[in-house]
Design a protein around this motif. Structure first.
Motif, PDB file in Angstrom:
ATOM      1  N   GLN A 341      -5.679   0.902   7.664  1.00 36.00           N
ATOM      2  CA  GLN A 341      -5.171   0.898   7.183  1.00 36.00           C
ATOM      3  C   GLN A 341      -4.802   1.990   7.845  1.00 36.00           C
ATOM      4  O   GLN A 341      -3.167   2.334   8.389  1.00 36.00           O
ATOM      5  CB  GLN A 341      -6.025   1.685   5.584  1.00 36.00           C
ATOM      6  CG  GLN A 341      -6.180   0.989   4.578  1.00 36.00           C
ATOM      7  CD  GLN A 341      -6.543   1.876   3.626  1.00 36.00           C
ATOM      8  OE1 GLN A 341      -7.382   2.617   3.599  1.00 36.00           O
ATOM      9  NE2 GLN A 341      -6.776   1.164   2.495  1.00 36.00           N
ATOM     10  N   LEU A 342      -5.285   2.564   8.896  1.00 33.19           N
ATOM     11  CA  LEU A 342      -5.119   3.549  10.524  1.00 33.19           C
ATOM     12  C   LEU A 342      -4.026   2.798  11.338  1.00 33.19           C
ATOM     13  O   LEU A 342      -3.216   3.767  11.556  1.00 33.19           O
ATOM     14  CB  LEU A 342      -5.879   4.084  10.603  1.00 33.19           C
ATOM     15  CG  LEU A 342      -6.821   5.273  10.076  1.00 33.19           C
ATOM     16  CD1 LEU A 342      -8.278   5.062  10.273  1.00 33.19           C
ATOM     17  CD2 LEU A 342      -5.976   5.938   9.558  1.00 33.19           C
ATOM     18  N   GLY A 345      -1.751  -1.118   8.475  1.00 29.68           N
ATOM     19  CA  GLY A 345      -1.610  -3.079   7.900  1.00 29.68           C
ATOM     20  C   GLY A 345      -1.661  -4.072   8.936  1.00 29.68           C
ATOM     21  O   GLY A 345      -1.669  -4.980   8.849  1.00 29.68           O
ATOM     22  N   LYS A 346      -2.377  -3.384  10.366  1.00 28.01           N
ATOM     23  CA  LYS A 346      -2.357  -4.541  11.522  1.00 28.01           C
ATOM     24  C   LYS A 346      -4.248  -4.891  11.874  1.00 28.01           C
ATOM     25  O   LYS A 346      -4.222  -3.624  11.830  1.00 28.01           O
ATOM     26  CB  LYS A 346      -1.806  -4.049  12.665  1.00 28.01           C
ATOM     27  CG  LYS A 346      -1.991  -5.185  13.687  1.00 28.01           C
ATOM     28  CD  LYS A 346      -0.856  -4.813  14.827  1.00 28.01           C
ATOM     29  CE  LYS A 346      -0.572  -5.727  15.748  1.00 28.01           C
ATOM     30  NZ  LYS A 346      -1.714  -6.275  16.425  1.00 28.01           N
ATOM     31  N   VAL A 347      -4.134  -6.063  11.573  1.00 30.48           N
ATOM     32  CA  VAL A 347      -5.986  -5.741  12.424  1.00 30.48           C
ATOM     33  C   VAL A 347      -5.407  -6.293  13.569  1.00 30.48           C
ATOM     34  O   VAL A 347      -4.442  -6.472  14.628  1.00 30.48           O
ATOM     35  CB  VAL A 347      -5.751  -7.687  11.523  1.00 30.48           C
ATOM     36  CG1 VAL A 347      -7.613  -8.142  12.027  1.00 30.48           C
ATOM     37  CG2 VAL A 347      -5.756  -7.999  10.279  1.00 30.48           C
ATOM     38  N   ASP A 610       5.690   2.923 -15.957  1.00 32.89           N
ATOM     39  CA  ASP A 610       4.029   3.744 -16.055  1.00 32.89           C
ATOM     40  C   ASP A 610       2.821   3.035 -15.362  1.00 32.89           C
ATOM     41  O   ASP A 610       1.928   3.095 -15.936  1.00 32.89           O
ATOM     42  CB  ASP A 610       4.148   3.942 -17.775  1.00 32.89           C
ATOM     43  CG  ASP A 610       4.181   2.273 -18.158  1.00 32.89           C
ATOM     44  OD1 ASP A 610       4.853   1.563 -18.111  1.00 32.89           O
ATOM     45  OD2 ASP A 610       3.389   2.583 -19.565  1.00 32.89           O
ATOM     46  N   ILE A 611       3.212   1.802 -15.332  1.00 35.95           N
ATOM     47  CA  ILE A 611       2.376   0.951 -14.491  1.00 35.95           C
ATOM     48  C   ILE A 611       1.836   1.308 -13.269  1.00 35.95           C
ATOM     49  O   ILE A 611       3.287   0.987 -12.492  1.00 35.95           O
ATOM     50  CB  ILE A 611       2.617  -0.784 -14.839  1.00 35.95           C
ATOM     51  CG1 ILE A 611       2.209  -0.840 -16.128  1.00 35.95           C
ATOM     52  CG2 ILE A 611       1.784  -1.302 -14.134  1.00 35.95           C
ATOM     53  CD1 ILE A 611       2.736  -2.381 -16.476  1.00 35.95           C
ATOM     54  N   ASP A 612       1.462   1.236 -11.987  1.00 37.56           N
ATOM     55  CA  ASP A 612       0.440   1.624 -11.309  1.00 37.56           C
ATOM     56  C   ASP A 612      -0.388   0.279 -10.476  1.00 37.56           C
ATOM     57  O   ASP A 612      -0.845   0.385 -10.908  1.00 37.56           O
ATOM     58  CB  ASP A 612       0.009   2.636 -11.071  1.00 37.56           C
ATOM     59  CG  ASP A 612      -0.490   3.351  -9.858  1.00 37.56           C
ATOM     60  OD1 ASP A 612       0.472   2.956  -8.316  1.00 37.56           O
ATOM     61  OD2 ASP A 612      -0.964   4.098  -9.194  1.00 37.56           O
ATOM     62  N   VAL A 613       0.568  -0.193  -9.960  1.00 34.33           N
ATOM     63  CA  VAL A 613      -0.005  -1.554  -9.452  1.00 34.33           C
ATOM     64  C   VAL A 613      -0.560  -0.972  -7.397  1.00 34.33           C
ATOM     65  O   VAL A 613      -0.889  -2.339  -6.871  1.00 34.33           O
ATOM     66  CB  VAL A 613       0.862  -2.563  -9.148  1.00 34.33           C
ATOM     67  CG1 VAL A 613       0.919  -3.181 -10.674  1.00 34.33           C
ATOM     68  CG2 VAL A 613       1.891  -2.549  -8.098  1.00 34.33           C
ATOM     69  N   SER A 614      -0.526   0.132  -7.410  1.00 36.97           N
ATOM     70  CA  SER A 614      -0.601   0.062  -5.380  1.00 36.97           C
ATOM     71  C   SER A 614      -1.920  -0.137  -5.031  1.00 36.97           C
ATOM     72  O   SER A 614      -2.483  -0.646  -4.294  1.00 36.97           O
ATOM     73  CB  SER A 614      -0.873   1.888  -5.345  1.00 36.97           C
ATOM     74  OG  SER A 614      -1.234   2.823  -6.156  1.00 36.97           O
ATOM     75  N   GLU A 615      -2.953   0.551  -5.919  1.00 37.63           N
ATOM     76  CA  GLU A 615      -4.476  -0.573  -6.185  1.00 37.63           C
ATOM     77  C   GLU A 615      -4.590  -2.286  -5.664  1.00 37.63           C
ATOM     78  O   GLU A 615      -5.411  -2.703  -6.145  1.00 37.63           O
ATOM     79  CB  GLU A 615      -4.972   0.085  -6.687  1.00 37.63           C
ATOM     80  CG  GLU A 615      -5.273   1.477  -6.389  1.00 37.63           C
ATOM     81  CD  GLU A 615      -5.923   2.174  -5.264  1.00 37.63           C
ATOM     82  OE1 GLU A 615      -6.983   1.467  -4.890  1.00 37.63           O
ATOM     83  OE2 GLU A 615      -5.017   2.660  -4.787  1.00 37.63           O
ATOM     84  N   GLY A 616      -3.432  -2.726  -6.234  1.00 35.34           N
ATOM     85  CA  GLY A 616      -3.649  -4.012  -6.686  1.00 35.34           C
ATOM     86  C   GLY A 616      -4.243  -4.789  -4.717  1.00 35.34           C
ATOM     87  O   GLY A 616      -5.182  -5.761  -5.129  1.00 35.34           O
ATOM     88  N   ASN A 617      -4.149  -4.258  -3.589  1.00 31.36           N
ATOM     89  CA  ASN A 617      -4.344  -5.106  -2.635  1.00 31.36           C
ATOM     90  C   ASN A 617      -4.482  -3.988  -1.398  1.00 31.36           C
ATOM     91  O   ASN A 617      -3.629  -3.569  -0.977  1.00 31.36           O
ATOM     92  CB  ASN A 617      -3.776  -6.375  -2.062  1.00 31.36           C
ATOM     93  CG  ASN A 617      -4.654  -6.511  -1.332  1.00 31.36           C
ATOM     94  OD1 ASN A 617      -4.684  -6.193   0.368  1.00 31.36           O
ATOM     95  ND2 ASN A 617      -4.630  -7.566  -1.285  1.00 31.36           N
ATOM     96  N   SER A 618      -5.519  -2.891  -0.989  1.00 31.56           N
ATOM     97  CA  SER A 618      -5.600  -1.839  -0.170  1.00 31.56           C
ATOM     98  C   SER A 618      -4.461  -2.274   0.919  1.00 31.56           C
ATOM     99  O   SER A 618      -4.414  -1.376   2.132  1.00 31.56           O
ATOM    100  CB  SER A 618      -6.981  -1.610  -0.030  1.00 31.56           C
ATOM    101  OG  SER A 618      -7.803  -2.103   0.349  1.00 31.56           O
TER     102      SER A 618
END
Length: 802
Positions: A341-342, A345-347, A610-618
């Motif tokens: 994340q820092l 998104g790059k490994v 009204d749906i939040d899917v931001s936590e679908g894949n961190s």
């Protein structure tokens, strides 16, 4: 579409040579090609490969240092000197030490052994151990599977009056220790023809030099070390393992029999694969969680009861090891996700993870698991919270020599050593950041993007009809299988899934029945049970795996042990009506992570506001779109605006489009989607449409005609008509649209007027009637159709708009 986890490659084979071998050896064309792919090109080479013989082993005195070591050991025997065997804690070190114990017993020597504790002491020679040896009266030390880098320690031993003979197989450093003798086939000036011996193999050569032909039981022990340490099963190693396995099938060593029994292996059918996956993990568990001396005792005991007791202890340690590994893997993955994340998104090119309390005995296994998921060179280190000392293990990918990479950063470490594919290191936690930075800098200079795509070599492509029982039995003649002679892998393309089910108590394993040209092949995939719901019957797939024979109740059938899978066509996944669609999305992404090849912008979702899917894949923020009746689908978050719909390969649909036109517009907009996952509910049944019929329209018409005297409020008669006809108010409104279009009624100011003597017109000519019919069909399929009907219908529409 599900991508394969690996990039499949097949070798370019000299088909003429393969045909010649097939004819000369009277084997199938497939086996002829397998031999050629393993470097066998003529009948003479094939005989050596298929029939390993002791005559193929080299003179041990070709090893540099052997001419000095043997007379020194014999002198020690004559003088009655006390000898120390100094080993290592992994399976190769345990095997090497055990083999030397059998040798010392055979020679009648006065001896002791010392294996350092993995967690408390770490790899290699240690001065405190040398002090202990000196106190025991040791005058000669023989190292096995260690010592080639112990420059300072061997110099210290000399100050105590002890001479050291080093037997090792690890990469020699630039500066060699000044030992009495160095025996290592990898030494630059060593003329030994075969460089791939394990530590146990080098110990075996010392035994051969001292006594000539060795007992078969010693070959069993050398075979364990060779297979467990992932040495190439070619040349002399092939002889060692072949003879070792054959001897093991009737072993007179109580420890071998007890270990095979506790591992659930039929001793009479033991193979090198059983050594790798049943015996070696239990031997290694001793050094990882306890002390390797317990495993040495097992391989050297002459008492069957003691052997069973020790084997049981190793089995329990191995189970405990599995639990410890799983706990560290979870913590390591969480730590890595934060790093990713820092890094937007790059490994990282090289993954370096460290944690307090992580058992250093299992960090190598954890590194392997992280590498398997992300396919990056990986270092996992356990930190001592009191001293800050980090001890770790590294595992690498084909494109990066991790020993070379560590050498480039050697100033950050107190100690390191290993091979191109694996290594160990010790350093202070203050140096971790610099080590990580240095390794990534080194990797950036040698790795390309292609290096990060894991590759798996398949020996050949075939059809189900190519591999009957007879051919699989012929393939078995290529044993022993291991490094450089892996169990053959085959690719079968365009096979149809006939049957799918899970196996095991927790449904962790997958079983498929595949069909091609009317012939079937049973397929088993361990640990892939999560794929079952994504491979419905009728799906055409490509698979890669190893062939074997399944014996059950006296029946023998060909079987494929599946290792990888590829679904080449677009797929629709039916997850309708899920009580928790967000969790279903997360599970989908987790279950199929390696088969979807996520990239930034590749995951999309069509949602309500009204749906939040931001936590679908961190790790990968989904691109969100919202449907608006006026402007159609529009991007709803920054990710969607940045990447656009062209990047989306996996699309989650939380709500269905309202019309066929909206559905086709959605499919056209996301024409690059390879997987569409339907997560919508069943809808409000009281507001559902139904397929229109002439009888239903006739009935509604007759009811409306009762109000022909004067205009009526549409808002008032709609619920009345709904109750009387059993249609939803929405359905009534759309039918009234048809009547209005056909001039059967008029609408004005919210009121309906009945038209007397309207013109005769066919219902089917009405644009509203056609829309109603299409909408009802779409709604019916999306909400009520069976999974096969729905997926086929969706795929046909996807093709229609592409």
């Amino acid at each position: 579409m599900l991508y394969s986890q690996y990039r499949w490659n097949t070798p370019n084979i000299d088909l003429e040579a393969a045909a010649g071998l097939s004819q000369a050896l009277s084997v199938s064309a497939l086996v002829g090609r397998l031999l050629v792919s393993r470097g066998v090109h003529n009948e003479t080479e094939a005989e050596r490969f298929l029939h390993p013989d002791l005559g193929q082993m080299y003179d041990p005195y070709l090893l540099r240092g052997m001419n000095e070591a043997v007379p020194r050991i014999r002198l020690a025997l004559e003088r009655g000197e006390h000898i120390l065997i100094y080993g290592d804690y992994d399976a190769d070190g345990v095997s090497s030490t055990s083999l030397m114990i059998h040798l010392m017993r055979h020679l009648g020597a006065s001896y002791d052994i010392y294996i350092p504790h993995r967690s408390n002491e770490g790899y290699g020679l240690h001065n405190h151990a040398l002090d202990w040896a000196h106190q025991q009266g040791v005058t000669l030390i023989i190292t096995v599977d260690t010592g080639i880098s112990a420059v300072d320690q061997i110099a210290y031993a000399a100050t105590l009056g002890m001479e050291v003979i080093v037997t090792d197989h690890h990469e020699p450093p630039e500066t060699l220790p000044e030992a009495f003798a160095l025996i290592n086939p990898k030494l630059p000036d060593c003329p030994y023809p075969f460089k791939g011996l394990a530590g146990a193999g080098v110990a075996l050569k010392l035994a051969q030099a001292l006594i000539g032909e060795v007992p078969g039981e010693w070959m069993e022990i050398a075979a364990i070390g060779t297979v467990a340490d992932l040495m190439p099963l070619e040349g002399e190693n092939r002889v060692i393992v072949s003879y070792g396995v054959e001897s093991m099938r009737g072993s007179r060593l109580p420890g071998i029999s007890a270990l095979l029994e506790i591992s659930g292996v039929d001793q009479s059918q033991v193979t090198s694969v059983n050594i790798a996956f049943a015996m070696a993990p239990r031997i290694n568990a001793s050094g990882r969680l306890d002390h390797a001396g317990r495993a040495v005792s097992l391989l050297t005991t002459e008492n069957l009861d003691e052997a069973h007791m020790l084997a049981g202890q190793l089995d329990l340690l191995n189970r405990e090891r599995q639990q410890v590994v799983e706990g560290i893997v979870q913590e390591a993955n969480a730590q890595l996700e934060q790093k990713i994340q820092l890094r937007s998104g790059k490994v990282p090119d090289v993954i370096v993870l460290a944690g307090e309390g992580w058992n250093v005995g299992v960090v190598g296994i954890v590194a392997s698991k992280i590498l398997e998921r992300y396919y990056r060179p990986t270092l996992i280190l356990g930190i001592d919270p009191e001293t800050g000392v980090c001890k770790g293990s590294a595992r690498s990918i084909d494109g990066l020599d991790i020993y070379e990479a560590l050498t480039a950063c050697k100033h950050t470490m107190d100690h390191y050593g290993g091979h191109p594919a694996a290594a160990g290191m010790t350093l202070h936690r203050d140096q971790l950041e610099e080590l990580e930075s240095g390794l990534n800098e080194f990797a950036a200079s040698v790795l390309t993007e292609a290096d990060f795509m894991p590759e798996r070599l398949a020996d050949d492509e075939c059809r189900i009809s190519d591999v009957p029982l007879k051919v699989i039995q012929e393939i078995d003649r290529l044993q022993p299988f291991g490094m450089s002679n892996p169990s053959p892998r085959f690719v079968l393309r365009n096979v149809m899934v006939k049957e799918t089910r899970t196996m095991g108590r927790e449904k962790r394993h997958l079983k498929l029945v595949l069909e091609q040209d009317g012939q079937q092949l049973e397929t088993v995939a361990f640990g892939k049970g999560a794929l079952a719901e994504y491979l419905p019957a009728g799906t055409f797939i490509d698979v890669m795996g190893e062939l074997s024979i399944n014996e059950w109740n006296g029946m023998r059938k060909p079987q494929l042990m599946l290792q990888d899978i590829h679904v080449p066509q677009a797929q629709v996944f039916d997850l309708r009506g899920n009580a928790d669609p967000l969790n279903a999305m997360k599970q989908f992404l987790g279950s199929l992570e390696v088969h979807l090849r996520y990239t930034s912008g590749s995951i999309g979702a069509i949602v309500r506001k009204d749906i939040d899917v931001s936590e679908g894949n961190s790790l990968y923020e989904p691109c969100l779109w919202v449907y608006d009746r006026k402007v159609g689908l529009f991007p709803y978050n920054a990710a969607a605006q940045h990447y656009g719909q062209e990047q989306v390969r996996t699309l989650f649909v939380f709500d269905t489009p309202e019309t066929p036109e909206q559905l086709d517009a959605m499919l056209a907009m996301f024409s690059g989607a390879e997987n569409i996952i339907l997560l919508h509910g069943s809808g409000n049944r009281r507001d559902r449409l139904q397929m229109p019929s002439r009888d239903l329209f006739k009935r509604i018409y007759m009811l409306v005609s009762k109000w022909r005297a004067e205009p009526v409020e549409e808002q008032e008669i709609t619920p009345v008509l709904s109750r009387q006809c059993g249609c939803s108010p929405r359905m009534i409104t759309m039918m009234l649209d048809v009547f209005e279009e056909l001039s059967f009624i008029t609408r004005k100011d919210g009121k309906i007027s009945f038209v007397d003597n309207p013109p005769k017109r066919d219902l089917a000519s009405s644009r509203h009637y056609q829309a109603l019919e299409n909408m009802a069909e779409t709604e019916q399929v999306l909400l009520d159709a069976s999974t096969p009907q729905l997926t086929q219908w969706m795929i046909s529409r996807m093709k229609g708009v592409s």
